[in-house]
Write a protein that holds these residues in place. Structure first.
Motif, PDB file in Angstrom:
ATOM      1  N   PRO A 160       0.793  -1.237   0.000  1.00 55.04           N
ATOM      2  CA  PRO A 160       0.000   0.000   0.000  1.00 55.04           C
ATOM      3  C   PRO A 160       0.821   1.282   0.000  1.00 55.04           C
ATOM      4  N   ALA A 161       2.104   1.203   0.376  1.00 52.55           N
ATOM      5  CA  ALA A 161       2.907   2.423   0.580  1.00 52.55           C
ATOM      6  C   ALA A 161       2.918   3.377  -0.615  1.00 52.55           C
ATOM      7  N   PRO A 162       3.193   2.909  -1.857  1.00 48.35           N
ATOM      8  CA  PRO A 162       3.217   3.865  -2.980  1.00 48.35           C
ATOM      9  C   PRO A 162       1.892   4.592  -3.186  1.00 48.35           C
ATOM     10  N   PHE A 163       0.769   3.914  -2.964  1.00 43.19           N
ATOM     11  CA  PHE A 163      -0.539   4.564  -3.104  1.00 43.19           C
ATOM     12  C   PHE A 163      -0.705   5.664  -2.054  1.00 43.19           C
ATOM     13  N   LEU A 164      -0.360   5.342  -0.821  1.00 43.28           N
ATOM     14  CA  LEU A 164      -0.535   6.312   0.250  1.00 43.28           C
ATOM     15  C   LEU A 164       0.407   7.499   0.093  1.00 43.28           C
ATOM     16  N   GLU A 165       1.663   7.229  -0.285  1.00 45.99           N
ATOM     17  CA  GLU A 165       2.625   8.313  -0.497  1.00 45.99           C
ATOM     18  C   GLU A 165       2.166   9.229  -1.629  1.00 45.99           C
ATOM     19  N   ALA A 166       1.677   8.639  -2.711  1.00 42.66           N
ATOM     20  CA  ALA A 166       1.206   9.438  -3.843  1.00 42.66           C
ATOM     21  C   ALA A 166       0.023  10.306  -3.439  1.00 42.66           C
ATOM     22  N   PHE A 167      -0.889   9.741  -2.652  1.00 42.57           N
ATOM     23  CA  PHE A 167      -2.059  10.520  -2.249  1.00 42.57           C
ATOM     24  C   PHE A 167      -1.647  11.712  -1.381  1.00 42.57           C
ATOM     25  N   VAL A 168      -0.759  11.489  -0.430  1.00 38.68           N
ATOM     26  CA  VAL A 168      -0.339  12.575   0.464  1.00 38.68           C
ATOM     27  C   VAL A 168       0.415  13.649  -0.322  1.00 38.68           C
ATOM     28  N   PHE A 169       1.399  13.224  -1.117  1.00 38.39           N
ATOM     29  CA  PHE A 169       2.276  14.199  -1.781  1.00 38.39           C
ATOM     30  C   PHE A 169       1.604  14.866  -2.975  1.00 38.39           C
ATOM     31  N   LEU A 170       0.790  14.117  -3.730  1.00 35.99           N
ATOM     32  CA  LEU A 170       0.229  14.649  -4.968  1.00 35.99           C
ATOM     33  C   LEU A 170      -1.192  15.204  -4.810  1.00 35.99           C
ATOM     34  N   ILE A 171      -1.903  14.822  -3.765  1.00 35.39           N
ATOM     35  CA  ILE A 171      -3.272  15.299  -3.589  1.00 35.39           C
ATOM     36  C   ILE A 171      -3.411  16.129  -2.305  1.00 35.39           C
ATOM     37  N   ALA A 172      -3.126  15.543  -1.156  1.00 36.40           N
ATOM     38  CA  ALA A 172      -3.390  16.220   0.119  1.00 36.40           C
ATOM     39  C   ALA A 172      -2.578  17.502   0.283  1.00 36.40           C
ATOM     40  N   VAL A 173      -1.276  17.444   0.024  1.00 36.29           N
ATOM     41  CA  VAL A 173      -0.425  18.628   0.218  1.00 36.29           C
ATOM     42  C   VAL A 173      -0.771  19.750  -0.772  1.00 36.29           C
ATOM     43  N   PRO A 174      -0.836  19.478  -2.102  1.00 38.81           N
ATOM     44  CA  PRO A 174      -1.218  20.559  -3.024  1.00 38.81           C
ATOM     45  C   PRO A 174      -2.617  21.117  -2.747  1.00 38.81           C
ATOM     46  N   LEU A 175      -3.546  20.246  -2.350  1.00 39.27           N
ATOM     47  CA  LEU A 175      -4.908  20.710  -2.074  1.00 39.27           C
ATOM     48  C   LEU A 175      -4.932  21.639  -0.859  1.00 39.27           C
ATOM     49  N   THR A 176      -4.199  21.285   0.177  1.00 39.92           N
ATOM     50  CA  THR A 176      -4.121  22.135   1.370  1.00 39.92           C
ATOM     51  C   THR A 176      -3.482  23.476   1.051  1.00 39.92           C
ATOM     52  N   LEU A 177      -2.386  23.452   0.285  1.00 39.27           N
ATOM     53  CA  LEU A 177      -1.718  24.700  -0.090  1.00 39.27           C
ATOM     54  C   LEU A 177      -2.615  25.574  -0.959  1.00 39.27           C
ATOM     55  N   ALA A 178      -3.388  24.955  -1.846  1.00 38.80           N
ATOM     56  CA  ALA A 178      -4.311  25.727  -2.683  1.00 38.80           C
ATOM     57  C   ALA A 178      -5.392  26.382  -1.830  1.00 38.80           C
ATOM     58  N   TRP A 179      -5.894  25.686  -0.844  1.00 36.48           N
ATOM     59  CA  TRP A 179      -6.905  26.247   0.054  1.00 36.48           C
ATOM     60  C   TRP A 179      -6.336  27.440   0.824  1.00 36.48           C
ATOM     61  N   ILE A 180      -5.106  27.292   1.340  1.00 35.83           N
ATOM     62  CA  ILE A 180      -4.458  28.397   2.065  1.00 35.83           C
ATOM     63  C   ILE A 180      -4.245  29.583   1.130  1.00 35.83           C
ATOM     64  N   THR A 181      -3.860  29.304  -0.116  1.00 32.76           N
ATOM     65  CA  THR A 181      -3.637  30.380  -1.080  1.00 32.76           C
ATOM     66  C   THR A 181      -4.931  31.115  -1.381  1.00 32.76           C
ATOM     67  N   GLN A 182      -6.032  30.389  -1.529  1.00 32.84           N
ATOM     68  CA  GLN A 182      -7.314  31.045  -1.790  1.00 32.84           C
ATOM     69  C   GLN A 182      -7.738  31.936  -0.618  1.00 32.84           C
ATOM     70  N   LEU A 183      -7.490  31.480   0.604  1.00 37.77           N
ATOM     71  CA  LEU A 183      -7.771  32.315   1.772  1.00 37.77           C
ATOM     72  C   LEU A 183      -6.911  33.577   1.753  1.00 37.77           C
TER      73      LEU A 183
END
Length: 329
Positions: A160-183
């Motif tokens: 499962p590791a590659p799936f979880l790493e990809a989700f955190v690095f490619l989805i969760a982190v950019p999505l959080t940064l985009a939300w902060i940027t919009q604020l």
């Protein structure tokens, strides 16, 4: 170079980029390792730029859209396995070839599919909301499908590791940064200027993604192309069959146009960049599997450029009338 000009000529920019990437891969294959190190950072930046274009109010509303979620899950985990099993009947009974094809075609993309959906005026926000569910379900079902199609040993090799790493690095982190940027953009002029710069970067980042992926992956397959050429017709057939089926299902579910486009892209685009580490971790006798996976990446990127142009054309609009007749009469 203005944002509007880039948007208007983006397909031409991408075509030139693909040609340049192929030239680099052929002329300087030793640079593949350098480009490979850039794949995840470039993808993460591309998705950050893409997420910035999605209002977060829209994203919250998308989570509760049961019709789209049912369509995305049904297409990816019920329809796709049937199609893939049928297409692989055309391949030789070589376990190495079959494992590679199953691994890549049975896993829906969770990264650049969002950018392609946005580029084709699809509902990227809805697809983003579906991403955690798609990631979790494919993680659970890929071993089950491999066990069903290939046997227990291959299923046990999936980590499962590659799936979880990809989700955190490619989805969760950019999505959080985009939300902060919009604020930030809501509260300060500097934030609004930053968002404008990021909007300009949308097309260049998609071009950069194509460049690093192709330049890093093409050298992997060029020495084994004769052995794996048999899978190319299957990958092409998948690119042809799945948009048609997705359009039919979208019509049956009465999805709005943007969601219909998003359903088509999630049904077609596969998770090759995440699956590749799994392929590389297989036992030595499956040494050709990474090349089978990479071949799908190269075929898919070319096909997605054509599909994007098709979806943005009148062909897509006219097909709605045909779909309605098939679905409701």
């Amino acid at each position: 170079m203005e944002t509007a000009w880039l948007q208007r000529h983006q397909i031409g920019v991408y075509a030139l980029t693909v040609g340049g990437a192929v030239s680099i891969a052929v002329a300087r294959p030793a640079t593949a390792s350098l480009f490979e190190q850039l794949v995840n950072p470039v993808l993460a930046l591309l998705l950050y730029v893409t997420f910035l274009e999605i209002p977060f109010v829209e994203l919250r509303n998308s989570v509760t859209n049961r019709r789209f979620m049912a369509g995305a899950l049904g297409m990816n985990f019920l329809v796709v396995p049937v199609v893939v099993f049928g297409l692989t009947r055309l391949l030789p009974a070589d376990p190495v070839i079959l494992v590679g094809v199953y691994m890549v075609l049975l896993t829906p993309c969770i990264d650049y599919v969002i950018a392609f959906t946005d580029m084709a005026d699809g509902d990227a926000g809805q697809l983003t909301a579906a991403t955690p569910v798609l990631m979790l379900v494919q993680l659970l079902l890929l071993p089950a499908y491999l066990w069903l199609f290939m046997g227990r040993d291959i299923a046990a090799a999936i980590e499962p590791a590659p799936f979880l790493e990809a989700f955190v690095f490619l989805i969760a982190v950019p999505l959080t940064l985009a939300w902060i940027t919009q604020l930030w953009g809501e509260r300060a002029e500097a934030g609004r200027r930053w968002e404008a710069v990021m909007a300009w970067l949308s097309v260049p980042m998609m071009a950069m993604t194509l460049l690093v992926v192709i330049a890093s992956q093409l050298p992997r397959v060029q020495h084994s192309l004769e052995q794996i050429a048999v899978v190319i017709p299957v990958y092409v057939a998948f690119l042809i069959v799945m948009p048609v089926l997705a359009r039919l299902v979208a019509g049956r579910l009465r999805l709005p146009d943007g969601e219909s486009r998003a359903l088509m892209f999630t049904s077609v685009t596969r998770n090759s960049l995440v699956v590749l580490p799994l392929a590389l971790a297989l036992p030595a006798e499956y040494g050709l599997v990474p090349a089978v996976v990479v071949t799908q990446t190269l075929v898919e990127l070319t096909g997605l450029l054509a599909l994007t142009r098709l979806v943005r054309s009148r062909v897509w609009e006219r097909s709605e009338t045909v779909i309605q007749k098939v679905s409701f009469e």
